[in-house]
Design an enzyme around this catalytic site. Structure first.
Site, PDB file in Angstrom:
ATOM      1  N   SER A 136      42.691  51.288 -17.122  1.00 41.12           N
ATOM      2  CA  SER A 136      43.392  52.340 -16.377  1.00 41.12           C
ATOM      3  C   SER A 136      43.891  53.484 -17.252  1.00 41.12           C
ATOM      4  CB  SER A 136      44.537  51.737 -15.559  1.00 41.12           C
ATOM      5  OG  SER A 136      44.033  50.787 -14.637  1.00 41.12           O
ATOM      6  N   GLY A 194      37.129  53.713 -17.852  1.00 42.66           N
ATOM      7  CA  GLY A 194      36.293  53.397 -16.699  1.00 42.66           C
ATOM      8  C   GLY A 194      36.396  54.484 -15.642  1.00 42.66           C
ATOM      9  N   GLU A 249      41.027  45.149 -23.861  1.00 41.23           N
ATOM     10  CA  GLU A 249      41.086  45.502 -22.437  1.00 41.23           C
ATOM     11  C   GLU A 249      41.738  44.350 -21.677  1.00 41.23           C
ATOM     12  OE1 GLU A 249      37.969  48.657 -21.247  1.00 41.23           O
ATOM     13  OE2 GLU A 249      37.033  46.718 -21.021  1.00 41.23           O
ATOM     14  N   GLY A 299      40.770  48.751 -13.712  1.00 42.11           N
ATOM     15  CA  GLY A 299      40.295  49.187 -12.397  1.00 42.11           C
ATOM     16  C   GLY A 299      41.337  49.174 -11.303  1.00 42.11           C
ATOM     17  N   ASN A 329      32.727  54.408 -19.759  1.00 38.74           N
ATOM     18  CA  ASN A 329      31.975  53.302 -19.163  1.00 38.74           C
ATOM     19  C   ASN A 329      31.792  53.613 -17.685  1.00 38.74           C
ATOM     20  OD1 ASN A 329      30.850  50.953 -18.314  1.00 38.74           O
ATOM     21  ND2 ASN A 329      32.584  49.623 -18.832  1.00 38.74           N
ATOM     22  N   TRP A 330      30.590  54.073 -17.341  1.00 43.18           N
ATOM     23  CA  TRP A 330      30.326  54.474 -15.952  1.00 43.18           C
ATOM     24  C   TRP A 330      30.032  53.280 -15.058  1.00 43.18           C
ATOM     25  CZ3 TRP A 330      26.658  59.020 -17.758  1.00 43.18           C
ATOM     26  CH2 TRP A 330      27.451  60.084 -18.215  1.00 43.18           C
ATOM     27  N   LYS A 331      29.980  52.097 -15.630  1.00 45.05           N
ATOM     28  CA  LYS A 331      29.762  50.868 -14.845  1.00 45.05           C
ATOM     29  C   LYS A 331      28.582  51.068 -13.873  1.00 45.05           C
ATOM     30  CE  LYS A 331      34.517  49.583 -15.741  1.00 45.05           C
ATOM     31  NZ  LYS A 331      35.705  48.875 -15.330  1.00 45.05           N
ATOM     32  N   HIS A 343      32.167  42.563 -22.078  1.00 46.33           N
ATOM     33  CA  HIS A 343      33.085  43.210 -21.134  1.00 46.33           C
ATOM     34  C   HIS A 343      33.589  42.158 -20.144  1.00 46.33           C
ATOM     35  CE1 HIS A 343      34.703  45.740 -17.981  1.00 46.33           C
ATOM     36  NE2 HIS A 343      34.748  46.711 -18.882  1.00 46.33           N
TER      37      HIS A 343
END
Ligand code: 13P
Length: 239
Positions: free
Chosen positions: A200, A221, A158, A164, A10-12, A88
Protein backbone atom coordinates in the site's frame (compact mmCIF):
# COMPACT_ATOMS: atom_id res chain seq x y z
CA UNK A 1 27.11 2.98 2.49
CA UNK A 2 25.20 4.47 -0.46
CA UNK A 3 22.86 2.05 -2.22
CA UNK A 4 21.04 3.18 -5.39
CA UNK A 5 17.31 3.37 -4.61
CA UNK A 6 14.99 1.05 -6.49
CA UNK A 7 11.35 1.82 -7.24
CA UNK A 8 9.52 -1.09 -8.85
CA UNK A 9 6.06 -1.17 -10.44
CA UNK A 10 4.36 -4.53 -9.97
CA UNK A 11 1.45 -4.42 -12.40
CA UNK A 12 0.32 -7.90 -11.31
CA UNK A 13 -2.48 -9.27 -13.57
CA UNK A 14 -3.23 -5.94 -15.23
CA UNK A 15 -2.53 -4.37 -18.62
CA UNK A 16 0.16 -1.68 -18.71
CA UNK A 17 -1.28 1.65 -17.50
CA UNK A 18 -2.14 4.46 -19.93
CA UNK A 19 0.88 6.33 -21.26
CA UNK A 20 3.32 3.68 -20.05
CA UNK A 21 5.28 3.91 -23.33
CA UNK A 22 5.31 7.72 -23.66
CA UNK A 23 8.62 9.54 -24.06
CA UNK A 24 8.21 11.12 -20.62
CA UNK A 25 6.60 8.10 -18.98
CA UNK A 26 7.40 7.82 -15.24
CA UNK A 27 8.27 4.17 -15.81
CA UNK A 28 11.46 5.08 -17.67
CA UNK A 29 14.76 4.90 -15.86
CA UNK A 30 16.14 8.17 -14.59
CA UNK A 31 19.39 9.28 -12.97
CA UNK A 32 20.01 8.27 -9.39
CA UNK A 33 17.22 5.68 -9.14
CA UNK A 34 16.60 2.26 -10.64
CA UNK A 35 13.05 1.96 -12.00
CA UNK A 36 11.72 -1.45 -13.04
CA UNK A 37 8.35 -2.58 -14.32
CA UNK A 38 6.86 -6.03 -13.78
CA UNK A 39 4.16 -6.57 -16.45
CA UNK A 40 2.38 -9.84 -17.17
CA UNK A 41 4.39 -12.25 -19.31
CA UNK A 42 2.24 -11.18 -22.27
CA UNK A 43 3.50 -7.61 -22.03
CA UNK A 44 7.17 -8.31 -21.26
CA UNK A 45 8.20 -8.14 -24.90
CA UNK A 46 6.53 -4.82 -25.67
CA UNK A 47 7.96 -3.22 -22.50
CA UNK A 48 11.47 -4.35 -23.43
CA UNK A 49 10.95 -3.07 -26.99
CA UNK A 50 10.02 0.32 -25.57
CA UNK A 51 13.22 0.40 -23.52
CA UNK A 52 11.72 -0.02 -20.05
CA UNK A 53 13.80 -1.96 -17.56
CA UNK A 54 11.59 -5.01 -17.26
CA UNK A 55 11.25 -7.97 -14.93
CA UNK A 56 9.26 -11.18 -14.76
CA UNK A 57 6.71 -11.53 -11.95
CA UNK A 58 7.87 -15.13 -11.57
CA UNK A 59 10.37 -17.51 -13.07
CA UNK A 60 10.89 -21.22 -12.62
CA UNK A 61 14.29 -22.53 -11.55
CA UNK A 62 14.48 -25.31 -14.19
CA UNK A 63 15.75 -24.11 -17.57
CA UNK A 64 13.12 -25.87 -19.74
CA UNK A 65 10.80 -28.84 -19.80
CA UNK A 66 7.26 -30.10 -19.42
CA UNK A 67 5.98 -27.37 -17.09
CA UNK A 68 2.70 -26.17 -18.59
CA UNK A 69 2.01 -22.51 -17.96
CA UNK A 70 5.43 -21.71 -16.53
CA UNK A 71 8.41 -19.75 -17.81
CA UNK A 72 12.02 -20.20 -16.78
CA UNK A 73 14.61 -17.66 -15.69
CA UNK A 74 16.47 -18.44 -18.89
CA UNK A 75 13.42 -17.63 -21.06
CA UNK A 76 12.90 -14.36 -19.18
CA UNK A 77 16.52 -13.41 -19.83
CA UNK A 78 16.23 -14.45 -23.51
CA UNK A 79 13.31 -12.04 -23.84
CA UNK A 80 15.17 -9.06 -22.38
CA UNK A 81 14.15 -9.18 -18.72
CA UNK A 82 16.83 -8.07 -16.29
CA UNK A 83 14.89 -8.52 -13.03
CA UNK A 84 12.56 -11.13 -11.57
CA UNK A 85 10.31 -11.28 -8.50
CA UNK A 86 10.85 -14.36 -6.34
CA UNK A 87 8.47 -15.48 -3.61
CA UNK A 88 5.85 -12.76 -3.89
CA UNK A 89 3.22 -13.50 -1.23
CA UNK A 90 0.55 -13.91 -3.93
CA UNK A 91 2.69 -16.71 -5.42
CA UNK A 92 3.26 -18.24 -1.99
CA UNK A 93 -0.49 -18.18 -1.29
CA UNK A 94 -2.04 -19.05 -4.69
CA UNK A 95 0.72 -21.30 -6.05
CA UNK A 96 1.95 -22.92 -2.84
CA UNK A 97 5.52 -21.74 -3.38
CA UNK A 98 7.66 -22.53 -0.35
CA UNK A 99 11.03 -21.27 0.84
CA UNK A 100 12.97 -24.16 -0.76
CA UNK A 101 11.46 -23.52 -4.21
CA UNK A 102 11.99 -19.80 -3.82
CA UNK A 103 15.67 -20.22 -2.86
CA UNK A 104 16.12 -22.34 -6.02
CA UNK A 105 14.50 -19.57 -8.07
CA UNK A 106 16.83 -16.95 -6.56
CA UNK A 107 19.82 -19.15 -7.30
CA UNK A 108 18.70 -19.81 -10.90
CA UNK A 109 17.99 -16.10 -11.45
CA UNK A 110 21.46 -15.07 -10.30
CA UNK A 111 23.12 -17.81 -12.35
CA UNK A 112 21.16 -16.62 -15.39
CA UNK A 113 22.26 -13.02 -14.87
CA UNK A 114 18.88 -11.75 -13.67
CA UNK A 115 18.56 -9.55 -10.59
CA UNK A 116 16.07 -11.22 -8.23
CA UNK A 117 13.85 -9.30 -5.83
CA UNK A 118 13.13 -11.73 -3.03
CA UNK A 119 9.81 -10.93 -1.33
CA UNK A 120 9.39 -11.76 2.35
CA UNK A 121 6.89 -10.77 5.01
CA UNK A 122 4.61 -12.00 7.75
CA UNK A 123 0.83 -12.45 7.85
CA UNK A 124 -1.45 -10.55 10.23
CA UNK A 125 -1.75 -13.61 12.51
CA UNK A 126 2.01 -14.06 12.65
CA UNK A 127 2.46 -10.39 13.56
CA UNK A 128 -0.23 -10.61 16.23
CA UNK A 129 1.53 -13.61 17.77
CA UNK A 130 4.80 -11.67 17.90
CA UNK A 131 6.42 -13.86 15.25
CA UNK A 132 7.16 -11.26 12.56
CA UNK A 133 10.95 -11.36 12.91
CA UNK A 134 11.07 -15.16 13.23
CA UNK A 135 9.10 -15.46 9.99
CA UNK A 136 11.41 -13.25 7.95
CA UNK A 137 14.44 -14.98 9.47
CA UNK A 138 13.05 -18.33 8.32
CA UNK A 139 12.19 -16.98 4.87
CA UNK A 140 15.73 -15.68 4.48
CA UNK A 141 17.59 -18.60 6.00
CA UNK A 142 17.71 -20.87 2.92
CA UNK A 143 19.21 -18.03 0.89
CA UNK A 144 21.63 -16.77 3.52
CA UNK A 145 22.93 -20.26 4.27
CA UNK A 146 23.51 -21.10 0.63
CA UNK A 147 26.70 -20.45 -1.26
CA UNK A 148 24.90 -18.26 -3.81
CA UNK A 149 26.72 -15.04 -4.63
CA UNK A 150 24.21 -12.45 -3.46
CA UNK A 151 25.93 -9.41 -4.93
CA UNK A 152 22.94 -8.83 -7.22
CA UNK A 153 19.93 -9.30 -4.98
CA UNK A 154 17.26 -7.03 -3.55
CA UNK A 155 14.99 -7.95 -0.65
CA UNK A 156 11.42 -6.65 -0.61
CA UNK A 157 9.83 -6.58 2.83
CA UNK A 158 6.11 -6.86 2.11
CA UNK A 159 3.95 -7.57 5.17
CA UNK A 160 1.11 -9.67 3.78
CA UNK A 161 -1.51 -7.80 5.83
CA UNK A 162 -0.54 -4.48 4.17
CA UNK A 163 -0.81 -5.61 0.54
CA UNK A 164 -3.61 -4.41 -1.71
CA UNK A 165 -5.86 -3.00 1.02
CA UNK A 166 -4.58 0.53 1.64
CA UNK A 167 -3.46 -0.49 5.13
CA UNK A 168 0.19 0.59 5.24
CA UNK A 169 2.51 -0.49 8.01
CA UNK A 170 3.52 2.32 10.35
CA UNK A 171 6.95 3.85 9.64
CA UNK A 172 8.32 2.63 12.99
CA UNK A 173 7.23 -0.96 12.22
CA UNK A 174 8.80 -0.77 8.75
CA UNK A 175 12.05 0.61 10.16
CA UNK A 176 12.11 -2.08 12.87
CA UNK A 177 11.69 -4.88 10.33
CA UNK A 178 14.21 -3.40 7.89
CA UNK A 179 16.73 -3.06 10.71
CA UNK A 180 16.22 -6.73 11.60
CA UNK A 181 16.66 -7.77 7.94
CA UNK A 182 19.71 -5.53 7.61
CA UNK A 183 21.26 -7.17 10.68
CA UNK A 184 20.69 -10.67 9.24
CA UNK A 185 22.28 -9.63 5.93
CA UNK A 186 25.22 -7.89 7.60
CA UNK A 187 26.00 -10.96 9.72
CA UNK A 188 26.70 -12.74 6.42
CA UNK A 189 28.59 -9.80 4.88
CA UNK A 190 25.82 -8.68 2.51
CA UNK A 191 25.77 -4.95 3.32
CA UNK A 192 25.19 -4.01 -0.33
CA UNK A 193 21.87 -5.81 -0.64
CA UNK A 194 19.01 -3.32 -0.98
CA UNK A 195 15.92 -3.67 1.19
CA UNK A 196 12.81 -2.12 -0.30
CA UNK A 197 9.31 -1.89 1.22
CA UNK A 198 6.02 -2.95 -0.36
CA UNK A 199 2.43 -2.82 0.87
CA UNK A 200 0.00 0.00 0.00
CA UNK A 201 2.72 2.50 -0.89
CA UNK A 202 0.99 5.60 -2.30
CA UNK A 203 1.79 9.30 -2.79
CA UNK A 204 0.39 10.12 0.68
CA UNK A 205 2.80 7.86 2.58
CA UNK A 206 5.75 7.55 0.18
CA UNK A 207 7.83 10.34 1.62
CA UNK A 208 7.58 9.04 5.23
CA UNK A 209 8.51 5.52 4.11
CA UNK A 210 11.24 6.37 1.62
CA UNK A 211 13.04 8.63 4.06
CA UNK A 212 13.49 5.83 6.63
CA UNK A 213 17.21 5.05 7.03
CA UNK A 214 16.99 1.36 6.17
CA UNK A 215 14.52 1.65 3.29
CA UNK A 216 16.20 1.58 -0.13
CA UNK A 217 13.07 1.97 -2.25
CA UNK A 218 9.60 0.55 -2.82
CA UNK A 219 7.76 -2.25 -4.58
CA UNK A 220 4.50 -0.62 -5.61
CA UNK A 221 1.33 -2.47 -6.61
CA UNK A 222 -1.97 -0.59 -7.04
CA UNK A 223 -0.44 2.91 -7.16
CA UNK A 224 1.93 1.84 -9.92
CA UNK A 225 -1.08 1.44 -12.23
CA UNK A 226 -1.69 5.19 -12.02
CA UNK A 227 1.16 7.01 -13.79
CA UNK A 228 0.65 10.27 -11.91
CA UNK A 229 0.62 8.49 -8.52
CA UNK A 230 3.71 6.53 -9.52
CA UNK A 231 5.47 9.76 -10.55
CA UNK A 232 4.61 11.33 -7.19
CA UNK A 233 6.09 8.32 -5.39
CA UNK A 234 9.29 8.72 -7.40
CA UNK A 235 9.37 12.42 -6.57
CA UNK A 236 9.12 11.53 -2.86
CA UNK A 237 12.56 9.95 -2.85
CA UNK A 238 14.87 11.93 -0.59
CA UNK A 239 17.48 13.75 -2.68
P1 13P B 1 -0.07 -2.82 -3.18
O1 13P B 1 0.86 -1.62 -3.39
O2 13P B 1 -1.25 -2.81 -4.08
O3 13P B 1 -0.42 -2.99 -1.73
O4 13P B 1 0.77 -4.12 -3.61
C1 13P B 1 2.01 -4.33 -3.03
C2 13P B 1 2.65 -5.45 -3.71
O5 13P B 1 2.24 -6.60 -3.57
C3 13P B 1 3.78 -5.17 -4.60
O6 13P B 1 4.41 -6.33 -5.00
Amino acid sequence: MKRTPLIAANWKMNAPPPGWDAEDSPYRNRDGVDIVVFPTFLDVHTCVEHFLVTGGQYGRAEEKGAMTGDVSMQLLANHGCTYVLCGHSERRIHHAEHDGMIAAQVQAAIQTGLHPILCIGETADEREMGQATDVIQKQLSAILQSSINLSSLTIAYEPVWAIGNGQTAQPQDIQEMHTAIRALLSEQGHENVRIIYGGSVKPENASAILSLPDVDGALVGASSLDPSAFRKILDSLPI
